[in-house]
Design a protein around this motif. Structure first.
Motif, PDB file in Angstrom:
ATOM      1  N   GLN A 120      40.915  32.734  35.536  1.00 27.20           N
ATOM      2  CA  GLN A 120      40.055  32.023  34.155  1.00 27.20           C
ATOM      3  C   GLN A 120      40.706  31.718  33.536  1.00 27.20           C
ATOM      4  OE1 GLN A 120      35.942  33.673  33.953  1.00 27.20           O
ATOM      5  NE2 GLN A 120      36.513  33.278  31.391  1.00 27.20           N
ATOM      6  N   ASP A 121      41.564  32.069  32.694  1.00 21.19           N
ATOM      7  CA  ASP A 121      41.884  31.395  31.278  1.00 21.19           C
ATOM      8  C   ASP A 121      43.132  30.282  31.368  1.00 21.19           C
ATOM      9  OD1 ASP A 121      40.759  33.576  30.016  1.00 21.19           O
ATOM     10  OD2 ASP A 121      42.218  34.546  30.054  1.00 21.19           O
ATOM     11  N   LEU A 122      43.257  29.694  32.798  1.00 25.73           N
ATOM     12  CA  LEU A 122      44.304  28.740  33.043  1.00 25.73           C
ATOM     13  C   LEU A 122      43.578  27.672  33.060  1.00 25.73           C
ATOM     14  CD1 LEU A 122      47.169  31.076  34.370  1.00 25.73           C
ATOM     15  CD2 LEU A 122      47.187  29.667  32.246  1.00 25.73           C
ATOM     16  N   GLY A 123      42.234  28.244  34.168  1.00 26.48           N
ATOM     17  CA  GLY A 123      40.950  26.837  34.681  1.00 26.48           C
ATOM     18  C   GLY A 123      40.960  27.271  36.323  1.00 26.48           C
ATOM     19  N   ILE A 124      41.539  28.661  36.335  1.00 27.71           N
ATOM     20  CA  ILE A 124      41.428  28.844  38.042  1.00 27.71           C
ATOM     21  C   ILE A 124      40.070  29.824  38.589  1.00 27.71           C
ATOM     22  CG2 ILE A 124      42.501  29.362  39.901  1.00 27.71           C
ATOM     23  CD1 ILE A 124      45.072  28.738  38.315  1.00 27.71           C
ATOM     24  N   LYS A 125      39.051  28.986  39.150  1.00 28.18           N
ATOM     25  CA  LYS A 125      38.274  29.807  39.450  1.00 28.18           C
ATOM     26  C   LYS A 125      38.904  31.055  40.524  1.00 28.18           C
ATOM     27  CE  LYS A 125      34.496  27.066  37.659  1.00 28.18           C
ATOM     28  NZ  LYS A 125      33.271  26.598  38.067  1.00 28.18           N
ATOM     29  N   LEU A 126      38.336  32.066  40.646  1.00 28.43           N
ATOM     30  CA  LEU A 126      38.822  33.486  41.678  1.00 28.43           C
ATOM     31  C   LEU A 126      36.981  34.029  41.887  1.00 28.43           C
ATOM     32  CD1 LEU A 126      42.424  34.601  41.426  1.00 28.43           C
ATOM     33  CD2 LEU A 126      41.634  33.448  42.917  1.00 28.43           C
ATOM     34  N   PRO A 127      37.309  34.213  43.533  1.00 29.41           N
ATOM     35  CA  PRO A 127      35.939  34.917  43.119  1.00 29.41           C
ATOM     36  C   PRO A 127      35.922  36.449  42.420  1.00 29.41           C
ATOM     37  CG  PRO A 127      36.625  34.507  45.418  1.00 29.41           C
ATOM     38  CD  PRO A 127      37.883  34.914  44.899  1.00 29.41           C
ATOM     39  N   ARG A 128      34.987  37.377  42.483  1.00 26.05           N
ATOM     40  CA  ARG A 128      34.796  38.739  41.450  1.00 26.05           C
ATOM     41  C   ARG A 128      35.214  39.941  42.265  1.00 26.05           C
ATOM     42  NH1 ARG A 128      35.092  42.395  39.295  1.00 26.05           N
ATOM     43  NH2 ARG A 128      34.171  43.952  37.957  1.00 26.05           N
ATOM     44  N   ILE A 129      35.458  39.840  43.586  1.00 23.42           N
ATOM     45  CA  ILE A 129      35.675  40.888  44.549  1.00 23.42           C
ATOM     46  C   ILE A 129      37.117  41.094  44.753  1.00 23.42           C
ATOM     47  CG2 ILE A 129      34.540  42.994  46.049  1.00 23.42           C
ATOM     48  CD1 ILE A 129      32.562  42.061  44.179  1.00 23.42           C
ATOM     49  N   ALA A 130      37.732  42.896  44.777  1.00 23.58           N
ATOM     50  CA  ALA A 130      39.037  42.947  44.912  1.00 23.58           C
ATOM     51  C   ALA A 130      39.399  42.575  46.783  1.00 23.58           C
ATOM     52  CB  ALA A 130      39.618  43.565  44.742  1.00 23.58           C
ATOM     53  N   ALA A 131      38.306  42.487  47.264  1.00 27.27           N
ATOM     54  CA  ALA A 131      38.327  42.171  48.656  1.00 27.27           C
ATOM     55  C   ALA A 131      38.212  40.460  48.493  1.00 27.27           C
ATOM     56  CB  ALA A 131      37.515  43.107  49.225  1.00 27.27           C
ATOM     57  N   ASP A 132      37.354  39.832  48.561  1.00 25.13           N
ATOM     58  CA  ASP A 132      36.974  38.652  48.265  1.00 25.13           C
ATOM     59  C   ASP A 132      38.486  38.043  47.511  1.00 25.13           C
ATOM     60  OD1 ASP A 132      35.089  38.469  49.525  1.00 25.13           O
ATOM     61  OD2 ASP A 132      33.575  38.616  47.671  1.00 25.13           O
ATOM     62  N   GLN A 133      39.213  38.435  46.864  1.00 32.58           N
ATOM     63  CA  GLN A 133      40.227  37.855  45.626  1.00 32.58           C
ATOM     64  C   GLN A 133      41.425  38.246  46.736  1.00 32.58           C
ATOM     65  OE1 GLN A 133      40.686  40.066  42.711  1.00 32.58           O
ATOM     66  NE2 GLN A 133      39.267  38.428  41.531  1.00 32.58           N
ATOM     67  N   ALA A 134      41.806  38.916  47.704  1.00 30.67           N
ATOM     68  CA  ALA A 134      42.723  38.791  48.749  1.00 30.67           C
ATOM     69  C   ALA A 134      42.112  37.702  50.243  1.00 30.67           C
ATOM     70  CB  ALA A 134      42.486  40.704  49.651  1.00 30.67           C
ATOM     71  N   LYS A 135      41.406  37.227  49.861  1.00 28.68           N
ATOM     72  CA  LYS A 135      41.484  36.489  51.392  1.00 28.68           C
ATOM     73  C   LYS A 135      42.411  34.476  50.119  1.00 28.68           C
ATOM     74  CE  LYS A 135      37.900  38.905  53.470  1.00 28.68           C
ATOM     75  NZ  LYS A 135      36.122  38.834  53.672  1.00 28.68           N
ATOM     76  N   VAL A 136      42.255  34.627  49.131  1.00 28.63           N
ATOM     77  CA  VAL A 136      42.038  33.166  48.496  1.00 28.63           C
ATOM     78  C   VAL A 136      44.330  32.887  48.726  1.00 28.63           C
ATOM     79  CG1 VAL A 136      40.405  33.289  46.954  1.00 28.63           C
ATOM     80  CG2 VAL A 136      42.615  34.058  46.167  1.00 28.63           C
ATOM     81  N   GLY A 137      44.177  31.080  48.483  1.00 31.13           N
ATOM     82  CA  GLY A 137      45.310  31.212  48.861  1.00 31.13           C
ATOM     83  C   GLY A 137      46.201  30.793  50.076  1.00 31.13           C
ATOM     84  N   THR A 138      47.146  31.592  50.092  1.00 32.66           N
ATOM     85  CA  THR A 138      48.216  31.455  51.127  1.00 32.66           C
ATOM     86  C   THR A 138      49.005  32.971  51.206  1.00 32.66           C
ATOM     87  OG1 THR A 138      50.430  30.435  49.872  1.00 32.66           O
ATOM     88  CG2 THR A 138      48.640  28.964  51.700  1.00 32.66           C
ATOM     89  N   ILE A 190      49.575  39.687  50.194  1.00 36.42           N
ATOM     90  CA  ILE A 190      49.895  39.654  49.319  1.00 36.42           C
ATOM     91  C   ILE A 190      49.523  37.977  49.145  1.00 36.42           C
ATOM     92  CG2 ILE A 190      52.433  39.033  47.699  1.00 36.42           C
ATOM     93  CD1 ILE A 190      53.599  41.078  49.218  1.00 36.42           C
ATOM     94  N   ARG A 191      48.840  37.460  48.092  1.00 37.24           N
ATOM     95  CA  ARG A 191      47.848  36.086  48.538  1.00 37.24           C
ATOM     96  C   ARG A 191      48.989  35.196  47.076  1.00 37.24           C
ATOM     97  NH1 ARG A 191      46.296  35.644  53.115  1.00 37.24           N
ATOM     98  NH2 ARG A 191      45.174  33.715  52.446  1.00 37.24           N
TER      99      ARG A 191
END
Length: 324
Positions: A93-111, A165-166
């Motif tokens: 977020q400090d870099l202007g990139i929004k990610l989900p709040r929950i670890a399980a959801d964050q583990a699905k973002v990106g590639t 790893i994402r």
């Protein structure tokens, strides 16, 4: 337990969304603190960049600012404490990139990244099934994480194999240099016609799996192709190997071009394997692998910061073909 953690975190997320309007202007509120902190970092820290120009190294730099913040279950306010997914969310977020709040959801973002060997600084490391812990990889088998109650945000070994790893963002090439970030993106032998010791670069490159243009560029920047060069620090020969380094590489005579190139190729092959990044491998060649691991990227040394783009530019001048 995982379901409870996710439920608590989602409740807090909803409270923030609906309660934020009421407290946004309140002195000492989480919203005010976050806004002031982000504004201060943006004004003073060159690592705080827009989402379009941020790199994995910037993510690591952003996360490092929270070192020492206590772990608090469900915590999202760095003034009070953070949990693992809040640390990840806030660094991005400090870099202007929004990610989900929950670890399980964050583990699905990106590639997806196939393995830790291919991971780069800034990648997300997710643990357990279902995912209930997440951290930010900093390179060299290390990660930055908010571990558990009673501990603070810290750098630690990657103590177990991540379940996924994402990669959220990809590092961009150095400005003005059409350079690939990843060693697997290196293509073509370039044009070494007329380059001193071209045959040695080609032979050692083939032997150790290192692009000949990389070896030639390092020699150009290090010694100007002078096999008798000696630096003020005591580095010797065509590839400017320190005596201790040369000994560890099995090089008995650093002034012997064949030995020097073979030793440098062996060293660069090892660094490319460890860091999976051409710029990081070059930084480690110049400043040492320990410095790259310590800083989670190219060390903030003026010499090293200038060295990496010089070598990349020399590669481009040799006709190296690469893809970002």
């Amino acid at each position: 337990m995982t379901a409870i953690i996710e439920l608590v975190s989602r409740v807090q997320q909803i409270q923030q969304q609906f309660g934020g309007v009421a407290v946004r202007g309140a002195s000492g509120s989480a919203g005010a603190f976050a806004s002031e902190l982000t504004a201060a970092r943006s004004a003073t820290d060159p690592a705080s960049r827009s989402a379009g120009t941020a790199t994995g190294g910037d993510v690591v730099a952003a996360a490092r600012k929270y070192l020492g913040v206590p772990y608090v279950f469900g915590g999202t306010d760095p003034a009070k404490g953070l949990d693992c997914s809040a640390l990840v969310q806030r660094a991005y977020q400090d870099l202007g990139i929004k990610l989900p709040r929950i670890a399980a959801d964050q583990a699905k973002v990106g590639t997806a990244v196939p393995s830790l060997a291919q991971a780069r600084p800034g990648d997300l490391l997710a643990f357990n099934t279902p995912v209930d812990h997440i951290a930010i990889y900093i390179g060299g088998g290390k990660m930055i994480a908010a571990p558990q109650p009673g501990e603070n945000v810290k750098i630690q070994d990657v103590y177990q194999k991540p379940v996924t790893i994402r990669r959220v963002i990809a590092d961009a090439p150095a400005a003005g240099v059409p350079a690939a970030v990843r060693p697997e993106a290196l293509r073509g032998a370039g044009n070494l016609a007329g380059v001193p010791y071209a045959d040695l670069f080609t032979q050692a490159g083939a032997k150790h799996g290192v692009p000949a243009t990389l070896l030639a560029a390092v020699a150009k920047v290090e010694s100007g192709y002078n096999p008798k060069a000696v630096s003020p620090a005591g580095a010797q020969g065509l590839m400017q190997l320190m005596p201790g380094t040369a000994k560890g590489l099995g090089v008995t005579d650093s002034f012997n071009p064949k030995q020097a190139v073979d030793g440098a190729a062996r060293m660069l092959a090892s660094l490319l394997k460890e860091f999976n990044s051409v710029p990081l491998a070059l930084a480690a060649y110049n400043a040492g692998g320990g410095a790259v691991r310590k800083h989670g990227g190219i060390p903030p040394y003026a010499e090293t910061q200038a060295y990496v783009p010089k070598v990349q530019a020399a590669m481009a001048a040799l006709g190296w073909e690469g893809t970002p």
